[in-house]
Motif scaffolding. Structure first.
Motif, short mmCIF file in Angstrom:
data_model
loop_
_atom_site.label_atom_id
_atom_site.label_comp_id
_atom_site.label_asym_id
_atom_site.label_seq_id
_atom_site.Cartn_x
_atom_site.Cartn_y
_atom_site.Cartn_z
N PHE A 20 -6.02 8.03 -5.35
CA PHE A 20 -6.01 6.62 -5.72
C PHE A 20 -4.61 6.06 -5.49
N LEU A 21 -4.51 4.73 -5.35
CA LEU A 21 -3.20 4.10 -5.15
C LEU A 21 -2.47 4.05 -6.48
N PHE A 22 -1.25 4.52 -6.50
CA PHE A 22 -0.49 4.58 -7.74
C PHE A 22 0.79 3.76 -7.57
N SER A 23 0.85 2.64 -8.25
CA SER A 23 2.08 1.83 -8.23
C SER A 23 3.07 2.46 -9.18
N PHE A 24 4.32 2.52 -8.74
CA PHE A 24 5.33 3.23 -9.53
C PHE A 24 6.71 2.66 -9.27
N THR A 53 -9.87 0.74 5.99
CA THR A 53 -9.41 -0.20 4.97
C THR A 53 -8.00 0.20 4.59
N GLY A 54 -7.06 -0.73 4.77
CA GLY A 54 -5.65 -0.39 4.52
C GLY A 54 -5.17 -0.93 3.19
N PRO A 55 -4.18 -0.25 2.59
CA PRO A 55 -3.59 -0.74 1.33
C PRO A 55 -2.53 -1.81 1.60
N LEU A 56 -2.22 -2.59 0.58
CA LEU A 56 -1.19 -3.63 0.69
C LEU A 56 -0.12 -3.34 -0.36
N GLY A 57 1.02 -2.88 0.11
CA GLY A 57 2.04 -2.45 -0.85
C GLY A 57 3.41 -3.05 -0.57
N THR A 58 4.20 -3.09 -1.62
CA THR A 58 5.60 -3.51 -1.52
C THR A 58 6.47 -2.32 -1.88
N ILE A 59 7.47 -2.05 -1.07
CA ILE A 59 8.41 -0.97 -1.38
C ILE A 59 9.82 -1.53 -1.47
N LYS A 60 10.50 -1.19 -2.55
CA LYS A 60 11.92 -1.53 -2.69
C LYS A 60 12.66 -0.25 -3.08
N LYS A 78 21.03 14.60 -5.88
CA LYS A 78 22.48 14.44 -5.96
C LYS A 78 22.94 13.02 -6.27
N PHE A 79 22.02 12.06 -6.30
CA PHE A 79 22.39 10.71 -6.72
C PHE A 79 21.15 10.04 -7.30
N LEU A 80 21.37 8.99 -8.12
CA LEU A 80 20.25 8.27 -8.71
C LEU A 80 19.65 7.35 -7.65
N PHE A 81 18.36 7.43 -7.47
CA PHE A 81 17.70 6.64 -6.44
C PHE A 81 16.64 5.75 -7.10
N SER A 82 16.91 4.46 -7.11
CA SER A 82 15.91 3.52 -7.63
C SER A 82 14.85 3.29 -6.56
N PHE A 83 13.60 3.27 -7.00
CA PHE A 83 12.52 3.19 -6.01
C PHE A 83 11.30 2.53 -6.64
N SER A 84 10.64 1.67 -5.88
CA SER A 84 9.35 1.17 -6.37
C SER A 84 8.34 1.02 -5.25
N GLN A 85 7.12 1.40 -5.56
CA GLN A 85 5.98 1.10 -4.67
C GLN A 85 4.96 0.38 -5.53
N GLU A 86 4.59 -0.84 -5.12
CA GLU A 86 3.67 -1.66 -5.90
C GLU A 86 2.50 -2.03 -5.00
#
Lengths: 465, 465
Positions: free
Chosen positions: B181-185, A285-292, A180-188
């Protein structure tokens, strides 16, 4: 408010428990629902990041709820970075030339417990554990949870739902999936993962290496760090490529490979880590991610805060501090627009997102700084100069690190822009030989300030075109 | 190759049809599966972006398959921007001071048809239409499709699956949902949407305004643009805030509101748009988003190219050009590592991603440049100076626009870094009054080159620390 509005908070971690406490202090009725068991009944967190760097922005949140004295008893001051070279030599690099500027090692669970215990004192606040959020009905402020022990489904509603359910936020996922709305999202994700290890206390309960420092073994592509705990131990974290590198989690696939790698890269640390092999093999072993993401809110009914809205990598020691500062900013916006949630959420995001975007980027930069630059002579020269400025001219110079960490009255974005310009100015003047020894410290400072302002001026012309 | 490997391509749009054609030329057996009907049987594209800016990077891809002469017959050269001010005055700003540097308006469907018809000439290439991809089994290179008319499910396999299925790629979605696998998006939407409108031909079939230009009506927050078509019409696109702005798609909710807005902002355009109200109300409002992701490939079996891997906003006119350049880069990597798909995919992403990230960012920058800066006196002064440099010293100066658009031998990233430094240098020197009229053009050029190199040098010190 005439009647008490009911706020449903998803997640009783650091951000959720601080937020819940503040909301009940403001006079709301608060329900917090948490997926993990009550930490006062079940010990957990094995292999997760069990200590954190607590600093001035986090303290603003703690002051907001009146717990500054209580939190100080949990803190171990770390005055700088203790750099360990491959031969085991150490080199201390203070975080600031001002002696009152330091960060603190603190236990995540001790801090969380303190906040939960304080929150529990209020009759208008209820916490439910063992309930994992599956989905949020955004338009009706209703969330569905699964009870982990019984499998039962339970539904909670509020006038408002606030999501502080961390990097894997269910509320954010419901926003992402909403059409119902545009959602900008990133996982890096970084190409590196992390693994927790430890340095135990000495037999007498003392510290095996300097207590009041954040220890770093920078090796260019990879590193380990160590933070002190109150019991004399250190929590050690290895940051290493997953694969496709000379050393990687993929290549450390046997006790021999692990021992060879650690002995070659971190000989002085290995001598303090009797349980290395077992911990390496048993801990995840954990991943290292950025979410915005954006928007942080929907339909004037729901809003996400903390890691749920902006998960960052740990390299600036600002994840929890940023989440606590969220609560401070949210509280101020709420004070101004109370009664109009849609405006509260919009103004909160407008006031805050530029700063959480900045700390996310700074944290990735600092990964490279820690594993690589701290061992670089030009970088070390810069740090020495900055420390001298901060000592001699404490009211005139603040390094990027100080601006981000100790200047809690300016936002992360402003700290980033000024700090990056300063770094560029110093590095460029140093590499040109423009800061020769015959210049006084004051003259050097003035040259750097001039160059920094020139850089900021040129950036502003482009920015404001 | 000893036996012909079978390549399954998902999507027969511009990128998929060029890629399929190239792969069959290389000797592979190719199957292309497309969700839309065969464009040779069903007319479509109403309300979608029906024309595009075709330029030098796109031509590299067309040359690769030997169609440069055929494509030229579809092109309308656009030599620069025709800027329309609010009073209807126009101002022409060439894209380059070199007369052989221009972009071309081209019909998406004509170009696609030409590629499909050429591909169809090969016995080893088959195209299936009306089959929408639902899911890809990444490890087995098998894709499941739904036939739109019958609802039947069909499965296709290949030795390799290449996804050119656009911004909404099913193959990318299967990677995103894979937990292996880790997928950056990232998907980032602008707050603006777009809507297509039109300027029809004159009754005699002529153009109602200058044919050989890209027309822009820049109004700060919003704008319309117009590109010529072969039939004498122009395709007009409105870029406007969705909401929360003085004018927005939300506020233009009646014929009166639409008329008032267009008459106030674009009076000279309104006079050429007899079907404005009807088109505005009937054509959809589309979102403007940027998509980035990594990795582009999985298990040495699948890889995404074009918009599926890097959808960008349209403001640099580079979306299709970037996709065609993808095929050129992929083809070169394939030439080198043929027989080892895993290496082909890794090396392709390594060679290419930095450049598609750059054009994605440049395209967002250009949105601000087009709607806002083109009307700014300082910006116009910069453009005049750059055009003069390009005319007088054609081998010494290339503006950012020229570097990106006409210098197809350097990558987008290099074009971005050099172009941004140059812009910063010129704007800063202009605003300081350091390019006064008593300087010769040559002296101005040298000052700018010196300043640009200083900026690049300082950036490099920080970058290479």
């Amino acid at each position: 408010m005439d009647t008490k509005q009911h706020i449903l908070i998803i997640g009783a971690g650091l951000c959720g428990s601080l937020l819940g406490l503040r909301m009940v202090q403001r006079g709301y009725k608060v329900t917090i629902v948490e997926k993990r068991p009550d930490p006062r009944q079940v010990h957990q967190d094995a292999g997760r990041s069990i200590n954190l760097a607590f600093s001035d922005r986090g303290m603003k949140g703690i002051k907001l709820v009146g717990l500054e004295d209580a939190v100080r008893t949990l803190c171990i001051p770390m005055n700088g970075r203790m750099i360990h070279d491959p031969k085991g030599n150490t080199f201390f690099s203070p975080y600031s030339g001002r002696t009152d500027e330091y960060i603190n090692s603190i236990s995540r669970s001790d801090l969380n417990l303190m906040l939960l215990n304080e929150a529990d004192k209020f009759d208008d606040l209820t916490i439910h554990f063992n309930l994992g959020c599956k989905e949020v009905d955004l338009e009706n402020a209703t969330a569905t949870f699964k009870e982990y022990t019984t499998g039962d489904i339970q539904t909670f509603s509020g006038d408002i739902v606030l999501g502080t359910d961390g990097a894997g936020s269910s509320l954010r996922k419901s926003m992402y999936l909403s059409k119902k709305f545009l959602f900008s999202f990133s996982q890096e994700y970084l190409g590196h993962g992390y693994k927790e290890l430890s340095i135990p206390p000495t037999e007498g309960g003392g510290y095996r290496t300097e207590k009041n420092a954040l220890h770093i073994w920078p090796r260019g592509r990879d590193m380990i760090i160590a933070l002190p705990n109150l019991d004399g131990s250190f929590t050690v974290t290895l940051f290493l490529d997953y694969e496709d590198a000379p050393d990687s989690f993929a290549s450390l696939n046997s006790p021999e490979a692990i021992t060879e790698y650690f002995t070659r890269q971190f000989p002085d640390a290995v001598a303090m880590m009797p349980n290395l092999i077992q911990e390496f093999q048993e801990n995840p072993t954990g991943p290292l991610g950025t979410i915005k993401c954006s928007p942080w809110h929907s339909f004037g009914k729901t809003c996400i805060l903390g890691d749920a809205a902006h998960a960052i990598v740990p390299f600036y020691g600002q994840g929890m501090n940023a989440s606590f500062e969220d609560v401070v900013v949210f509280d101020a916006v709420l004070e101004k627009y109370q009664g109009d949630w849609e405006t509260v959420f919009k103004e909160y995001e407008k006031a805050r997102k530029k700063d959480t975007d900045a700390i996310a980027d700074l944290a990735v930069d600092n990964f490279h700084e820690m594993k690589e630059h701290t061992a670089n002579p030009l970088f070390q020269e810069k740090r020495k100069l900055e420390t001298a400025f901060e000592k001699e001219y404490p009211n005139e110079y603040y390094s990027k690190y100080s601006l981000v960490t100790f200047n809690e009255d300016i936002g992360y974005r402003e700290a980033m822009l000024r700090g990056r310009a300063q770094d560029k100015a110093i590095l460029s003047l140093l590499s040109e030989g423009a800061l020769s020894d015959d210049l006084s410290l004051k003259a050097k400072l003035e040259k750097i300030q001039q160059e920094t302002n020139d850089i900021l001026h040129d950036d502003a012309i482009v920015e404001n075109l």
